[in-house]
Design a protein around this motif. Structure first.
Motif, PDB file in Angstrom:
ATOM      1  N   ASP A 252       0.862  -1.177   0.000  1.00 10.87           N
ATOM      2  CA  ASP A 252       0.000   0.000   0.000  1.00 10.87           C
ATOM      3  C   ASP A 252       0.902   1.232   0.000  1.00 10.87           C
ATOM      4  O   ASP A 252       1.921   1.259   0.698  1.00 10.87           O
ATOM      5  N   VAL A 253       0.528   2.247  -0.786  1.00 14.65           N
ATOM      6  CA  VAL A 253       1.370   3.427  -0.926  1.00 14.65           C
ATOM      7  C   VAL A 253       1.589   4.123   0.412  1.00 14.65           C
ATOM      8  O   VAL A 253       2.712   4.499   0.762  1.00 14.65           O
ATOM      9  N   THR A 254       0.522   4.294   1.178  1.00 13.42           N
ATOM     10  CA  THR A 254       0.652   4.956   2.484  1.00 13.42           C
ATOM     11  C   THR A 254       1.598   4.191   3.391  1.00 13.42           C
ATOM     12  O   THR A 254       2.483   4.771   4.030  1.00 13.42           O
ATOM     13  N   LEU A 255       1.411   2.879   3.449  1.00 21.26           N
ATOM     14  CA  LEU A 255       2.251   2.057   4.310  1.00 21.26           C
ATOM     15  C   LEU A 255       3.706   2.096   3.854  1.00 21.26           C
ATOM     16  O   LEU A 255       4.636   2.118   4.673  1.00 21.26           O
ATOM     17  N   ASP A 256       3.924   2.122   2.544  1.00 20.73           N
ATOM     18  CA  ASP A 256       5.274   2.172   1.993  1.00 20.73           C
ATOM     19  C   ASP A 256       6.000   3.451   2.410  1.00 20.73           C
ATOM     20  O   ASP A 256       7.230   3.464   2.504  1.00 20.73           O
ATOM     21  N   GLU A 257       5.228   4.507   2.678  1.00 23.63           N
ATOM     22  CA  GLU A 257       5.833   5.804   2.978  1.00 23.63           C
ATOM     23  C   GLU A 257       5.899   6.122   4.471  1.00 23.63           C
ATOM     24  O   GLU A 257       6.424   7.172   4.854  1.00 23.63           O
ATOM     25  N   ILE A 258       5.382   5.245   5.313  1.00 19.78           N
ATOM     26  CA  ILE A 258       5.384   5.508   6.755  1.00 19.78           C
ATOM     27  C   ILE A 258       6.734   5.139   7.366  1.00 19.78           C
ATOM     28  O   ILE A 258       7.285   4.079   7.078  1.00 19.78           O
ATOM     29  N   ALA A 259       7.234   6.028   8.189  1.00 17.83           N
ATOM     30  CA  ALA A 259       8.419   5.740   9.004  1.00 17.83           C
ATOM     31  C   ALA A 259       8.093   6.080  10.455  1.00 17.83           C
ATOM     32  O   ALA A 259       7.455   7.105  10.730  1.00 17.83           O
ATOM     33  N   ILE A 260       8.487   5.206  11.361  1.00 12.34           N
ATOM     34  CA  ILE A 260       8.305   5.454  12.786  1.00 12.34           C
ATOM     35  C   ILE A 260       9.655   5.844  13.371  1.00 12.34           C
ATOM     36  O   ILE A 260      10.628   5.089  13.258  1.00 12.34           O
ATOM     37  N   GLU A 261       9.718   7.033  13.948  1.00 14.75           N
ATOM     38  CA  GLU A 261      10.957   7.515  14.555  1.00 14.75           C
ATOM     39  C   GLU A 261      10.824   7.407  16.072  1.00 14.75           C
ATOM     40  O   GLU A 261       9.917   7.999  16.666  1.00 14.75           O
ATOM     41  N   THR A 262      11.714   6.641  16.656  1.00 19.63           N
ATOM     42  CA  THR A 262      11.706   6.437  18.104  1.00 19.63           C
ATOM     43  C   THR A 262      12.948   7.097  18.689  1.00 19.63           C
ATOM     44  O   THR A 262      14.068   6.866  18.228  1.00 19.63           O
ATOM     45  N   PHE A 263      12.728   7.935  19.692  1.00 15.23           N
ATOM     46  CA  PHE A 263      13.823   8.670  20.319  1.00 15.23           C
ATOM     47  C   PHE A 263      14.238   7.979  21.615  1.00 15.23           C
ATOM     48  O   PHE A 263      13.404   7.475  22.366  1.00 15.23           O
ATOM     49  N   PHE A 264      15.545   7.977  21.852  1.00 17.16           N
ATOM     50  CA  PHE A 264      16.127   7.332  23.035  1.00 17.16           C
ATOM     51  C   PHE A 264      17.025   8.331  23.762  1.00 17.16           C
ATOM     52  O   PHE A 264      17.711   9.138  23.116  1.00 17.16           O
ATOM     53  N   PRO A 265      17.049   8.271  25.092  1.00 17.32           N
ATOM     54  CA  PRO A 265      17.988   9.126  25.825  1.00 17.32           C
ATOM     55  C   PRO A 265      19.431   8.810  25.417  1.00 17.32           C
ATOM     56  O   PRO A 265      19.820   7.643  25.316  1.00 17.32           O
ATOM     57  N   ALA A 266      20.208   9.852  25.164  1.00 22.19           N
ATOM     58  CA  ALA A 266      21.599   9.664  24.772  1.00 22.19           C
ATOM     59  C   ALA A 266      22.545   9.698  25.960  1.00 22.19           C
ATOM     60  O   ALA A 266      23.749   9.495  25.793  1.00 22.19           O
ATOM     61  N   ASP A 267      22.015   9.943  27.159  1.00 25.69           N
ATOM     62  CA  ASP A 267      22.850   9.904  28.361  1.00 25.69           C
ATOM     63  C   ASP A 267      21.977   9.559  29.566  1.00 25.69           C
ATOM     64  O   ASP A 267      20.737   9.584  29.504  1.00 25.69           O
ATOM     65  N   ALA A 268      22.620   9.229  30.659  1.00 25.63           N
ATOM     66  CA  ALA A 268      21.892   8.780  31.850  1.00 25.63           C
ATOM     67  C   ALA A 268      21.038   9.879  32.451  1.00 25.63           C
ATOM     68  O   ALA A 268      19.939   9.619  32.964  1.00 25.63           O
ATOM     69  N   ALA A 269      21.507  11.129  32.384  1.00 29.82           N
ATOM     70  CA  ALA A 269      20.741  12.232  32.966  1.00 29.82           C
ATOM     71  C   ALA A 269      19.415  12.435  32.233  1.00 29.82           C
ATOM     72  O   ALA A 269      18.372  12.662  32.867  1.00 29.82           O
ATOM     73  N   THR A 270      19.447  12.310  30.900  1.00 29.99           N
ATOM     74  CA  THR A 270      18.214  12.440  30.125  1.00 29.99           C
ATOM     75  C   THR A 270      17.270  11.284  30.428  1.00 29.99           C
ATOM     76  O   THR A 270      16.055  11.479  30.587  1.00 29.99           O
ATOM     77  N   ALA A 271      17.800  10.070  30.531  1.00 28.58           N
ATOM     78  CA  ALA A 271      16.973   8.915  30.841  1.00 28.58           C
ATOM     79  C   ALA A 271      16.252   9.106  32.180  1.00 28.58           C
ATOM     80  O   ALA A 271      15.059   8.796  32.318  1.00 28.58           O
ATOM     81  N   ALA A 272      16.969   9.611  33.166  1.00 29.98           N
ATOM     82  CA  ALA A 272      16.366   9.832  34.483  1.00 29.98           C
ATOM     83  C   ALA A 272      15.300  10.908  34.426  1.00 29.98           C
ATOM     84  O   ALA A 272      14.229  10.782  35.031  1.00 29.98           O
ATOM     85  N   ALA A 273      15.547  11.977  33.658  1.00 30.23           N
ATOM     86  CA  ALA A 273      14.576  13.070  33.560  1.00 30.23           C
ATOM     87  C   ALA A 273      13.306  12.615  32.859  1.00 30.23           C
ATOM     88  O   ALA A 273      12.203  12.994  33.249  1.00 30.23           O
ATOM     89  N   ILE A 274      13.443  11.780  31.830  1.00 35.44           N
ATOM     90  CA  ILE A 274      12.269  11.313  31.087  1.00 35.44           C
ATOM     91  C   ILE A 274      11.424  10.382  31.960  1.00 35.44           C
ATOM     92  O   ILE A 274      10.204  10.397  31.917  1.00 35.44           O
ATOM     93  N   ARG A 275      12.075   9.584  32.777  1.00 35.83           N
ATOM     94  CA  ARG A 275      11.331   8.635  33.628  1.00 35.83           C
ATOM     95  C   ARG A 275      10.449   9.331  34.634  1.00 35.83           C
ATOM     96  O   ARG A 275       9.379   8.826  35.002  1.00 35.83           O
ATOM     97  N   VAL A 276      10.854  10.505  35.105  1.00 33.67           N
ATOM     98  CA  VAL A 276      10.092  11.182  36.136  1.00 33.67           C
ATOM     99  C   VAL A 276       9.182  12.257  35.566  1.00 33.67           C
ATOM    100  O   VAL A 276       8.426  12.894  36.311  1.00 33.67           O
ATOM    101  N   ALA A 277       9.239  12.481  34.250  1.00 30.57           N
ATOM    102  CA  ALA A 277       8.437  13.546  33.643  1.00 30.57           C
ATOM    103  C   ALA A 277       6.949  13.205  33.691  1.00 30.57           C
ATOM    104  O   ALA A 277       6.575  12.053  33.629  1.00 30.57           O
TER     105      ALA A 277
END
Length: 277
Positions: A252-277
């Motif tokens: 399907d054309v729509t499905l062919d064009e879909i991309a899922i972008e998943t963001f990850f913490p690049a350091d421990a401080a960001t990971a901790a901040a996201i967990r408590v947000a």
């Protein structure tokens, strides 16, 4: 999950009828254009597509009209996206081979998108189309949306425009020069790969945006793995890297064009901040 979907539903075309060429370019010219885009010789492509070099030459010169099967073999060999494959079929006087439906009508594929987005929380994730227009996002994406001008969030939201526009996320990006250069390269590669309408205009618009005074000049950040986005948060700088997921063997054309972008913490401080947000 918020969704910004196409305003018209695609239809499954009659694949047996003959239809007028509404693309404006002969199919042979399109084959030659994509072959050159992929930097391939006629001989190389003909071997890969199981055609004689003479047959391919005749197709490109307009002396032969390819069948549906030959079009598909050539498109497979040249890695042509489904939207452009439909254009090939139309140029050959055939009906489009692939439907185009909105995300809401994609059944189990839509469910898969929802599972990935929800399952990635508390980290941000979003789904976009080939022009980076937002299709869906999880609740954690709010970390990127705070402070963005309302006009940039009117659908269809273009996430790259919302990121680099001076009224968007740009003033919060601490390594704006580096991230901007990375983003512009992504758009250029996307255009080279897909030839999607609107990408040259989007690239020109993004290139016209100034680098914010607090941004760097585009040099390396010193990160030892990937280029992170370094985002000024309420109490600290948040650092993210991302991964991209696409659907394999899409029909399907729509499905062919879909991309899922998943963001990850690049350091421990960001990971901790996201967990408590």
């Amino acid at each position: 999950m918020r969704e910004h979907e196409a305003r018209h539903a695609g239809r499954v075309a009659d694949t047996t009828g003959v239809v007028p060429n509404v693309t404006g370019a002969p199919v042979g010219e399109m084959v030659r254009r994509w072959r050159k885009r992929r930097h391939r010789s006629q001989l190389d492509v003909s071997i890969g597509a199981d055609l004689s070099a003479r047959h391919l030459s005749f197709i490109e010169s307009g002396r032969a009209n390819p069948s549906r099967a030959v079009i598909e073999r050539l498109c497979d060999e040249l890695d042509v996206p489904l939207r452009e494959r439909n254009a090939f079929h139309l140029a050959a006087g055939l009906a489009p081979a692939y439907p185009e439906r909105p995300l809401a009508d994609l059944g189990v594929a839509r469910s898969a998108v929802e599972v990935v987005l929800a399952g990635h929380e508390p980290n941000p994730a979003l789904a976009v189309n080939v022009r980076w227009e937002l299709l869906a996002a999880n609740a954690a994406m709010q970390v990127f949306l705070d402070g963005i001008a309302e006009e940039l969030l009117e659908p269809p939201v273009n996430v790259l425009r919302a990121t680099l526009h001076p009224a968007g996320l740009a003033p919060r990006i601490q390594n704006l020069g580096e991230w901007r250069a990375h983003t512009l390269r992504r758009v250029r590669r996307q255009w080279e790969r897909t030839a999607a309408d609107g990408l040259p205009e989007l690239l020109a618009e993004l290139e016209s945006y100034p680098v914010h005074a607090t941004g760097d000049a585009g040099g390396a950040s010193g990160h030892d793995l990937v280029v992170p986005m370094q985002l000024a948060g309420e109490h600290q700088v948040l650092s993210f890297h991302y991964a991209i997921t696409v659907f394999g063997a899409a029909r399907d054309v729509t499905l062919d064009e879909i991309a899922i972008e998943t963001f990850f913490p690049a350091d421990a401080a960001t990971a901790a901040a996201i967990r408590v947000a």
